[in-house]
Design a protein around this motif. Structure first.
Motif, PDB file in Angstrom:
ATOM      1  N   ASP A   1       0.829  -1.210   0.000  1.00 32.89           N
ATOM      2  CA  ASP A   1       0.000   0.000   0.000  1.00 32.89           C
ATOM      3  C   ASP A   1       0.862   1.257   0.000  1.00 32.89           C
ATOM      4  OD1 ASP A   1      -2.142  -1.710   0.186  1.00 32.89           O
ATOM      5  OD2 ASP A   1      -2.336  -1.513   2.353  1.00 32.89           O
ATOM      6  N   TRP A   2       2.127   1.129   0.443  1.00 38.09           N
ATOM      7  CA  TRP A   2       3.012   2.290   0.536  1.00 38.09           C
ATOM      8  C   TRP A   2       3.668   2.641  -0.802  1.00 38.09           C
ATOM      9  CZ3 TRP A   2       2.959   5.165   4.825  1.00 38.09           C
ATOM     10  CH2 TRP A   2       2.506   4.580   6.012  1.00 38.09           C
ATOM     11  N   LEU A   3       3.402   1.846  -1.853  1.00 35.82           N
ATOM     12  CA  LEU A   3       4.066   2.097  -3.125  1.00 35.82           C
ATOM     13  C   LEU A   3       3.782   3.493  -3.654  1.00 35.82           C
ATOM     14  CD1 LEU A   3       5.651   1.202  -5.611  1.00 35.82           C
ATOM     15  CD2 LEU A   3       3.534   0.219  -6.521  1.00 35.82           C
ATOM     16  N   GLN A   4       2.517   3.908  -3.638  1.00 34.31           N
ATOM     17  CA  GLN A   4       2.170   5.229  -4.150  1.00 34.31           C
ATOM     18  C   GLN A   4       2.826   6.334  -3.340  1.00 34.31           C
ATOM     19  OE1 GLN A   4       0.530   5.452  -6.997  1.00 34.31           O
ATOM     20  NE2 GLN A   4       0.353   3.230  -7.042  1.00 34.31           N
ATOM     21  N   THR A   5       2.996   6.092  -2.041  1.00 35.20           N
ATOM     22  CA  THR A   5       3.681   7.079  -1.196  1.00 35.20           C
ATOM     23  C   THR A   5       5.122   7.252  -1.658  1.00 35.20           C
ATOM     24  OG1 THR A   5       2.303   6.425   0.677  1.00 35.20           O
ATOM     25  CG2 THR A   5       4.300   7.675   1.169  1.00 35.20           C
ATOM     26  N   PHE A   6       5.813   6.136  -1.920  1.00 31.90           N
ATOM     27  CA  PHE A   6       7.200   6.197  -2.383  1.00 31.90           C
ATOM     28  C   PHE A   6       7.294   6.915  -3.724  1.00 31.90           C
ATOM     29  CE2 PHE A   6       8.178   3.144   0.884  1.00 31.90           C
ATOM     30  CZ  PHE A   6       9.548   3.250   1.090  1.00 31.90           C
ATOM     31  N   ILE A   7       6.396   6.565  -4.654  1.00 29.21           N
ATOM     32  CA  ILE A   7       6.440   7.178  -5.983  1.00 29.21           C
ATOM     33  C   ILE A   7       6.167   8.682  -5.895  1.00 29.21           C
ATOM     34  CG2 ILE A   7       5.373   7.209  -8.259  1.00 29.21           C
ATOM     35  CD1 ILE A   7       7.088   4.764  -7.738  1.00 29.21           C
ATOM     36  N   GLY A   8       5.183   9.065  -5.089  1.00 32.90           N
ATOM     37  CA  GLY A   8       4.876  10.485  -4.926  1.00 32.90           C
ATOM     38  C   GLY A   8       6.025  11.256  -4.329  1.00 32.90           C
ATOM     39  N   ALA A   9       6.658  10.687  -3.306  1.00 24.61           N
ATOM     40  CA  ALA A   9       7.808  11.346  -2.689  1.00 24.61           C
ATOM     41  C   ALA A   9       8.962  11.468  -3.673  1.00 24.61           C
ATOM     42  CB  ALA A   9       8.243  10.566  -1.451  1.00 24.61           C
ATOM     43  N   LEU A  10       9.195  10.415  -4.466  1.00 27.21           N
ATOM     44  CA  LEU A  10      10.245  10.469  -5.479  1.00 27.21           C
ATOM     45  C   LEU A  10       9.982  11.560  -6.509  1.00 27.21           C
ATOM     46  CD1 LEU A  10      11.083   6.750  -6.346  1.00 27.21           C
ATOM     47  CD2 LEU A  10      12.671   8.477  -5.508  1.00 27.21           C
ATOM     48  N   LEU A  11       8.721  11.712  -6.904  1.00 25.56           N
ATOM     49  CA  LEU A  11       8.369  12.720  -7.902  1.00 25.56           C
ATOM     50  C   LEU A  11       8.646  14.123  -7.379  1.00 25.56           C
ATOM     51  CD1 LEU A  11       7.153  13.351 -10.649  1.00 25.56           C
ATOM     52  CD2 LEU A  11       4.887  13.297  -9.592  1.00 25.56           C
ATOM     53  N   VAL A  12       8.236  14.389  -6.139  1.00 25.31           N
ATOM     54  CA  VAL A  12       8.475  15.703  -5.547  1.00 25.31           C
ATOM     55  C   VAL A  12       9.966  15.985  -5.438  1.00 25.31           C
ATOM     56  CG1 VAL A  12       8.202  17.097  -3.473  1.00 25.31           C
ATOM     57  CG2 VAL A  12       6.285  15.741  -4.300  1.00 25.31           C
ATOM     58  N   LEU A  13      10.723  15.008  -4.934  1.00 25.22           N
ATOM     59  CA  LEU A  13      12.171  15.192  -4.791  1.00 25.22           C
ATOM     60  C   LEU A  13      12.838  15.383  -6.150  1.00 25.22           C
ATOM     61  CD1 LEU A  13      12.994  12.532  -2.037  1.00 25.22           C
ATOM     62  CD2 LEU A  13      13.030  15.024  -1.800  1.00 25.22           C
ATOM     63  N   ALA A  14      12.356  14.646  -7.159  1.00 28.14           N
ATOM     64  CA  ALA A  14      12.946  14.775  -8.490  1.00 28.14           C
ATOM     65  C   ALA A  14      12.718  16.158  -9.071  1.00 28.14           C
ATOM     66  CB  ALA A  14      12.358  13.713  -9.419  1.00 28.14           C
ATOM     67  N   VAL A  15      11.498  16.671  -8.952  1.00 31.31           N
ATOM     68  CA  VAL A  15      11.205  18.010  -9.478  1.00 31.31           C
ATOM     69  C   VAL A  15      12.056  19.062  -8.782  1.00 31.31           C
ATOM     70  CG1 VAL A  15       9.430  19.777  -9.678  1.00 31.31           C
ATOM     71  CG2 VAL A  15       8.860  17.411 -10.191  1.00 31.31           C
ATOM     72  N   LEU A  16      12.148  18.978  -7.460  1.00 36.60           N
ATOM     73  CA  LEU A  16      12.961  19.943  -6.711  1.00 36.60           C
ATOM     74  C   LEU A  16      14.433  19.846  -7.107  1.00 36.60           C
ATOM     75  CD1 LEU A  16      11.373  19.599  -3.145  1.00 36.60           C
ATOM     76  CD2 LEU A  16      11.128  21.523  -4.732  1.00 36.60           C
ATOM     77  N   THR A  17      14.946  18.608  -7.177  1.00 39.03           N
ATOM     78  CA  THR A  17      16.353  18.420  -7.520  1.00 39.03           C
ATOM     79  C   THR A  17      16.654  18.902  -8.925  1.00 39.03           C
ATOM     80  OG1 THR A  17      16.462  16.482  -6.065  1.00 39.03           O
ATOM     81  CG2 THR A  17      18.200  16.720  -7.704  1.00 39.03           C
ATOM     82  N   ASN A  18      15.782  18.578  -9.878  1.00 36.94           N
ATOM     83  CA  ASN A  18      16.000  19.004 -11.263  1.00 36.94           C
ATOM     84  C   ASN A  18      16.056  20.525 -11.379  1.00 36.94           C
ATOM     85  OD1 ASN A  18      15.886  16.324 -11.941  1.00 36.94           O
ATOM     86  ND2 ASN A  18      13.785  16.383 -12.707  1.00 36.94           N
ATOM     87  N   ASN A  19      15.142  21.207 -10.702  1.00 37.39           N
ATOM     88  CA  ASN A  19      15.128  22.670 -10.762  1.00 37.39           C
ATOM     89  C   ASN A  19      16.346  23.275 -10.078  1.00 37.39           C
ATOM     90  OD1 ASN A  19      12.694  23.454 -12.199  1.00 37.39           O
ATOM     91  ND2 ASN A  19      11.562  22.489 -10.541  1.00 37.39           N
ATOM     92  N   ILE A  20      16.749  22.693  -8.950  1.00 36.44           N
ATOM     93  CA  ILE A  20      17.928  23.205  -8.239  1.00 36.44           C
ATOM     94  C   ILE A  20      19.178  23.051  -9.106  1.00 36.44           C
ATOM     95  CG2 ILE A  20      19.472  22.775  -6.291  1.00 36.44           C
ATOM     96  CD1 ILE A  20      16.975  22.084  -4.638  1.00 36.44           C
ATOM     97  N   ILE A  21      19.360  21.845  -9.688  1.00 36.99           N
ATOM     98  CA  ILE A  21      20.539  21.605 -10.522  1.00 36.99           C
ATOM     99  C   ILE A  21      20.540  22.510 -11.743  1.00 36.99           C
ATOM    100  CG2 ILE A  21      21.637  19.898 -12.030  1.00 36.99           C
ATOM    101  CD1 ILE A  21      20.884  17.770 -10.019  1.00 36.99           C
ATOM    102  N   ARG A  22      19.381  22.640 -12.396  1.00 42.01           N
ATOM    103  CA  ARG A  22      19.311  23.474 -13.594  1.00 42.01           C
ATOM    104  C   ARG A  22      19.559  24.943 -13.266  1.00 42.01           C
ATOM    105  NH1 ARG A  22      20.714  23.885 -18.583  1.00 42.01           N
ATOM    106  NH2 ARG A  22      19.229  24.907 -19.961  1.00 42.01           N
TER     107      ARG A  22
END
Length: 341
Positions: free
Chosen positions: A309-330
């Motif tokens: 049941d926690w799979l969607q939680t992991f995917i959602g957290a990964l998506l948020v972290l990815a967007v933040l990281t991508n913008n910071i790096i760029r």
């Protein structure tokens, strides 16, 4: 003494700048960390075995065949949320045509791929002609095609799930396995190499980046923006059709709703892989790593013993972290480039 302190600083600074310019550096680090994490937590349960590796790699491959052209489309500044229904509709065409009516598989495969071309042209025409957001256009296409394929499937066969057993010559090409690894992994590698060559070595690849960076400026510079989007929309839809065909052969059935998971999964994988939501930045290597991360997380939870049941939680957290990281790096890369000027 001052000269000694200043001399090594320059290469270190230039190394940081070069790393920040690499679009896939963030997802590469994330993939290593996530793999180590699940290797420690789920290693005793079989995550590190050949079967465990094949499990997440097969998932990443089927996702990646669609996610790679989706990522290129996103780099150009557009979305395609219709791929899920294209997968299901293509599988139904093959299952109904060859499984229900007994038509040759080459014929039904051609019909399914033609559907992909038609859907790509339809999406591109609406986006280019009406100037409506591709998010809305392709989401509407997804609903229209999903409902139509479901309705026709039940009207013709009486069910939304149609059996398909004899693929003949297509079996080894689309459904063979080697030591738990599906042949889809090889198709994924081929798709990645083709896309990487297009993006890095061809004029069309430069047009993709220019269109996503600033479509108006690209158009004034002579880039055929509408044609770029047309080709990319067709590429994504045909790739989805191919996955639908492959799944029908692999699982011996077609289901109108079987591809709906790809609607957002492909875009999520691309974003996790470093593609910016506003377009103009990304890499094929990053998209591949995004699919790897998605596959590891999706299958890794089964080996941890935790509730899935926690799979969607992991995917959602990964998506948020990815967007933040991508913008910071760029942003960091752009600011360093501006300071150097």
């Amino acid at each position: 003494m001052e000269q000694t302190l200043e001399t090594p600083a320059t290469p270190r600074a230039s190394l940081v700048e070069r790393m920040l310019q690499v679009a896939w550096i963030g997802p590469a680090i994330a993939a290593v960390i996530i793999y180590i994490f699940f290797g420690i937590v789920g290693g005793a349960s079989g995550f590190l075995t050949v079967a465990g590796t094949a499990g997440w790699l097969n998932t990443a491959a089927e996702l990646g065949i669609i996610a790679i052209p989706i990522g290129l489309l996103m780099i150009s500044g557009e979305f395609d949320l219709s791929t899920g229904s294209v997968v299901g509709a293509s599988a139904i065409i093959v299952a109904l045509g060859s499984g229900f009516y007994g038509l040759p598989v080459a014929y039904t495969f051609t019909l399914a791929l033609a559907l992909g071309v038609a859907v790509g042209c339809f999406n591109a025409f609406l986006v280019n002609w009406t100037k409506l957001p591709s998010f809305i256009v392709t989401l509407a296409t997804n609903f229209i095609l999903a409902g139509t394929s479901l309705g026709l499937s039940r009207l013709i066969s009486g069910s939304s799930n149609v059996s398909f057993k004899d693929a003949g010559w297509a079996e080894p090409i689309l459904a063979s396995k080697w030591n738990y690894f599906n042949v889809s992994v090889l198709w994924w590698v081929f798709a990645a190499l083709l896309a990487a060559w297009v993006l890095r070595q061809t004029r069309f690849g430069n047009w993709i980046l220019a269109t996503g960076g600033n479509a108006d400026a690209a158009r004034r510079a002579g880039v055929p923006v509408s044609r770029v989007k047309l080709i990319l929309f067709i590429w994504t839809a045909v790739s989805a059709s191919f996955v639908g065909i492959m799944s029908a052969v692999m699982y011996n059935q077609g289901n109108a709703a079987q591809g709906q998971g790809y609607v957002f999964q492909t875009a999520i994988a691309a974003v996790i892989g470093g593609v910016l939501l506003q377009g103009g930045f990304g890499s094929v290597t990053g998209i591949v790593l995004g699919c790897v991360i998605y596959g590891i997380v999706s299958l890794g939870l089964f080996y941890t013993g935790w509730p899935t049941d926690w799979l969607q939680t992991f995917i959602g957290a990964l998506l948020v972290l990815a967007v933040l990281t991508n913008n910071i790096i760029r942003n960091a890369a752009l600011s360093r480039g501006a300071r150097r000027k």
